[in-house]
Design an enzyme around this catalytic site. Sequence first.
Site, PDB file in Angstrom:
ATOM      1  N   ASN A  11       0.714  -1.123  -0.041  1.00  0.00           N
ATOM      2  CA  ASN A  11      -0.017   0.020   0.097  1.00  0.00           C
ATOM      3  C   ASN A  11       0.928   1.259  -0.031  1.00  0.00           C
ATOM      4  OD1 ASN A  11      -1.784   2.040   0.448  1.00  0.00           O
ATOM      5  ND2 ASN A  11      -2.431   1.396   2.537  1.00  0.00           N
ATOM      6  N   LYS A  13      -0.057   4.314  -0.274  1.00  0.00           N
ATOM      7  CA  LYS A  13      -0.622   5.285   0.433  1.00  0.00           C
ATOM      8  C   LYS A  13      -0.430   6.655  -0.483  1.00  0.00           C
ATOM      9  CE  LYS A  13      -0.053   3.129   4.767  1.00  0.00           C
ATOM     10  NZ  LYS A  13       0.230   3.227   6.121  1.00  0.00           N
ATOM     11  N   HIS A  95      -9.317   1.232   5.114  1.00  0.00           N
ATOM     12  CA  HIS A  95      -7.985   1.261   5.906  1.00  0.00           C
ATOM     13  C   HIS A  95      -8.338   2.433   7.033  1.00  0.00           C
ATOM     14  CE1 HIS A  95      -3.939   2.534   6.837  1.00  0.00           C
ATOM     15  NE2 HIS A  95      -3.502   1.483   6.109  1.00  0.00           N
ATOM     16  N   GLU A  97      -6.477   4.491   8.148  1.00  0.00           N
ATOM     17  CA  GLU A  97      -6.334   6.173   7.767  1.00  0.00           C
ATOM     18  C   GLU A  97      -7.657   6.568   7.066  1.00  0.00           C
ATOM     19  OE1 GLU A  97      -2.505   5.356   5.782  1.00  0.00           O
ATOM     20  OE2 GLU A  97      -1.755   4.724   7.593  1.00  0.00           O
ATOM     21  N   GLU A 165      -4.938  -4.872  10.613  1.00  0.00           N
ATOM     22  CA  GLU A 165      -3.826  -3.934  10.787  1.00  0.00           C
ATOM     23  C   GLU A 165      -4.154  -3.148  12.298  1.00  0.00           C
ATOM     24  OE1 GLU A 165      -2.048  -2.830   6.997  1.00  0.00           O
ATOM     25  OE2 GLU A 165      -3.656  -1.522   7.371  1.00  0.00           O
ATOM     26  N   GLY A 171       3.232   2.246  10.993  1.00  0.00           N
ATOM     27  CA  GLY A 171       4.237   3.357  10.455  1.00  0.00           C
ATOM     28  C   GLY A 171       5.021   3.713  11.886  1.00  0.00           C
ATOM     29  N   SER A 210       4.090  -2.158  10.130  1.00  0.00           N
ATOM     30  CA  SER A 210       5.394  -2.410  10.506  1.00  0.00           C
ATOM     31  C   SER A 210       6.081  -3.704   9.841  1.00  0.00           C
ATOM     32  CB  SER A 210       5.795  -2.152  11.982  1.00  0.00           C
ATOM     33  OG  SER A 210       5.407  -0.779  12.226  1.00  0.00           O
TER      34      SER A 210
HETATM   35  P1  13P Z   1       3.438   0.242   7.528  1.00  0.00           P
HETATM   36  O1  13P Z   1       3.852  -1.034   7.053  1.00  0.00           O
HETATM   37  O2  13P Z   1       4.310   1.494   6.962  1.00  0.00           O
HETATM   38  O3  13P Z   1       3.465   0.207   9.179  1.00  0.00           O
HETATM   39  O4  13P Z   1       1.812   0.572   7.308  1.00  0.00           O
HETATM   40  C1  13P Z   1       0.942  -0.540   7.126  1.00  0.00           C
HETATM   41  C2  13P Z   1      -0.224  -0.280   6.503  1.00  0.00           C
HETATM   42  O5  13P Z   1      -1.006   0.817   6.922  1.00  0.00           O
HETATM   43  C3  13P Z   1      -0.552  -0.919   5.156  1.00  0.00           C
HETATM   44  O6  13P Z   1      -1.860  -0.617   4.819  1.00  0.00           O
END
Ligand code: 13P
Length: 250
Positions: A11, A13, A95, A97, A165, A171, A210
């Site tokens: 992803n 983002k 997601h 976010e 997640e 992150g 992560s």
């Molecule tokens: P990270 O791998 O950067 O922690 O992000 C995970 C994520 O939100 C994938 O959708």
Amino acid sequence: MTATRKLAAGNWKMNGTAASLVEIEKLLETHPEPGCEMLICPPATLIAQTAWRCRDKHLKIGGQDCHWESAGAHTGDISAAMLADAGASYVILGHSERRSDHGETDIEVAVKTRAAWGAGLAAVVCVGETERQRDLGTTLVVVGGQLDTSLPEGCTAGNLVVAYEPVWAIGTGRTPTLAEIAEVHDFIRAALERRFGAEGAGVRILYGGSVKPSNAAEIFAVSNVDGALVGGASLKAADFGAIVDALSAA
Ligand code: 13P
């Protein structure tokens, strides 16, 4: 390619411009025949280009969100039909976010999932608890509630992927323990089987938060972990390729 094949999904983002296409080229070069399914979800601006480049390759392209309607007066939004038209075969929905930045609800995620199916896309539906919810001991209640409402009737091993997640692991460089991952993935599997029977048994459950080359192998050895949804480490072909290798060897 069967629906039960393990899945390494990236992803991107809100990252990536035309210059990032070099990472797609590298991935195609280093992983022409990966031992698992590979998916990259770039920003919408790169979907058509990347999908065209990957049309006869073992790298699928997906969107990061879609609207629940197929067309209309929704400025700034993209429909599932448009993603499919641009060459996407998957779309990430719900997601954390999107839930926090745009207030997306479980019901919206369910309606978007149906829209994705209507356009022939498979949905990657995300669930996961916040740090406070974990501290309160409510992780399974939260994830169970998200699954109940975010997943419409009609889920199959082919049209659905669930991504667990934990919000606090995204992150941050922090991950749950392997036992904590196993607990949630086993719980999700049981919920999917209860509701969707044999199809639920075949739905792939990804861990996200992560995931890096250094921790991928141990996470992929956990029960009911069928792959990963990778954020930061998917932006570089070398890192994502190493995660693909770990999943192929799992
Ligand atoms: P990270 O791998 O950067 O922690 O992000 C995970 C994520 O939100 C994938 O959708």
